[in-house]
Write a protein that holds these residues in place. Structure first.
Motif, PDB file in Angstrom:
ATOM      1  N   LEU A   1       6.908   1.988  -6.344  1.00  0.00           N
ATOM      2  CA  LEU A   1       6.113   3.082  -5.779  1.00  0.00           C
ATOM      3  C   LEU A   1       6.630   4.422  -6.290  1.00  0.00           C
ATOM      4  O   LEU A   1       5.860   5.310  -6.675  1.00  0.00           O
ATOM      5  CB  LEU A   1       6.164   3.033  -4.250  1.00  0.00           C
ATOM      6  CG  LEU A   1       5.254   4.038  -3.544  1.00  0.00           C
ATOM      7  CD1 LEU A   1       3.793   3.834  -3.931  1.00  0.00           C
ATOM      8  CD2 LEU A   1       5.417   3.939  -2.028  1.00  0.00           C
TER       9      LEU A   1
ATOM     10  N   VAL B   1      -2.511   0.227  -5.759  1.00  0.00           N
ATOM     11  CA  VAL B   1      -1.578   0.554  -4.679  1.00  0.00           C
ATOM     12  C   VAL B   1      -1.645  -0.508  -3.584  1.00  0.00           C
ATOM     13  O   VAL B   1      -0.621  -0.896  -3.008  1.00  0.00           O
ATOM     14  CB  VAL B   1      -1.878   1.968  -4.112  1.00  0.00           C
ATOM     15  CG1 VAL B   1      -1.025   2.249  -2.882  1.00  0.00           C
ATOM     16  CG2 VAL B   1      -1.638   3.034  -5.172  1.00  0.00           C
TER      17      VAL B   1
ATOM     18  N   ALA C   1      -3.184   2.009   1.637  1.00  0.00           N
ATOM     19  CA  ALA C   1      -3.392   2.385   0.233  1.00  0.00           C
ATOM     20  C   ALA C   1      -4.348   3.578   0.137  1.00  0.00           C
ATOM     21  O   ALA C   1      -4.118   4.512  -0.653  1.00  0.00           O
ATOM     22  CB  ALA C   1      -3.936   1.193  -0.558  1.00  0.00           C
TER      23      ALA C   1
ATOM     24  N   VAL D   1      -3.230   7.171  -1.536  1.00  0.00           N
ATOM     25  CA  VAL D   1      -3.957   7.774  -2.657  1.00  0.00           C
ATOM     26  C   VAL D   1      -4.505   9.153  -2.254  1.00  0.00           C
ATOM     27  O   VAL D   1      -4.424  10.119  -3.019  1.00  0.00           O
ATOM     28  CB  VAL D   1      -5.076   6.834  -3.161  1.00  0.00           C
ATOM     29  CG1 VAL D   1      -6.004   7.550  -4.132  1.00  0.00           C
ATOM     30  CG2 VAL D   1      -4.461   5.607  -3.832  1.00  0.00           C
TER      31      VAL D   1
END
Lengths: 204, 204
Positions: free
Chosen positions: B82, B129, B155, B159
């Motif tokens: 990540l 993601v 996710a 984002v």
């Protein structure tokens, strides 16, 4: 019928129409018909399509910011304030899908000066969240671990995450306001809470 | 000069012009002049202003998604993945401000079919993601605490937060890619990390 009632009907019809068709494709004829009034009356009250769209954005932006601010009781602990604020945000956007579509989709995508109106509302929300995080950090530490700049960054992250989740909930009709608020609260607070205790992530 | 070199110059000029002036106000004359070619040649290569803008969006979207995917080594632990992904995202958007402006500001605000192109790229990033968070959750638990639906929500939140911080860094020129990545990593991972350990926030 009093002027403010008639004006509200016109704005309701305009918000519904702009949400569905966008600024450019929306017709003043359609808005007048939906509002049950004549087109000249719409022009008399709201002046032009541009002014009407601006009035819609301002009304919906003010309603959203008011809902979030009123949702938060400043006497409660910071995590509770954030939880209530997120709940108010997702409930309001779910209950006013046309208003949210005007702000999030249409106003930002129809050029200036409309995008600026939304940017002003967004800056209001970021400022509110910044103050909330800063107050939480002050409560956790006398000498705050988190600088003003990082707090501002966290507020931008949180507002962006909320917008994104509202868009997700809007697309996937089965996502409730409560679920969106709960997902973001779990995502955000455990992270923010750790930061306030001085616990940072470091690469292993 | 080979066709692909000339075409790249035209796209470079077009991305810079669309980023500055937007789709509607950008002129094909200006783009041709900036590229150092004749306007008919631009039409010959890219067909129309609409096709040229679409080609710009696709090129910049593909470059951003590629940068993020290539930034991540799937053999490393999830938090490192990540961190590298966020670093790649903020580095790429900082190094390609015109490309980011085309994607984040201009393409989404110029109506269909351009908004759809960006939505496709965004869905790619959310899917990437989502997979990353799901893999992290599987690693943390055999019987995962986090359902697919919540992982998808997280996710979307991440984002949205990244987009918002990239916009902040773009507006406030003093915010570096490293700082934006570090702010979001601290915000996100401590929260995600707790969630994966089954630690949730609950109202007091």
């Amino acid at each position: 019928m009093p002027r403010e009632v008639r004006e509200r009907q016109m704005l309701d019809a305009a918000v519904a129409t702009f949400a569905r068709h966008g600024y450019r494709a929306a017709s003043m004829d359609g808005i007048a018909e939906l509002a049950g009034v004549s087109k000249p009356l719409v022009y008399l009250y709201l002046n032009s399509k541009e002014d009407l769209f601006t009035a819609c954005i301002r009304r919906e932006a003010a309603a959203l910011v008011r809902a979030v601010r009123h949702g938060v009781d400043p006497a409660t602990p910071p995590d509770r304030q954030l939880w209530e604020g997120l709940g108010a945000f997702f409930t309001h956007t779910a209950e006013h899908p046309d208003g949210w579509a005007v702000l999030h989709n249409q106003a930002r995508t129809s050029g200036e000066p409309f995008a600026r109106e939304v940017a002003t509302m967004r800056a209001d929300l970021v400022a509110f969240v910044t103050e909330l995080i800063a107050a939480a950090a002050r409560e956790a530490h006398d000498d705050p671990e988190l600088g003003d700049r990082e707090v501002a960054g966290l507020a931008h992250a949180l507002v962006g995450a909320a917008e994104s989740l509202a868009g997700w909930a809007d697309t996937d009709g089965s996502v409730t306001a409560k679920e969106a608020a709960s997902t973001l609260m779990n995502f955000a607070w455990a992270g923010l809470g750790n930061l306030m205790e001085g616990e940072r992530w470091t690469p292993r």
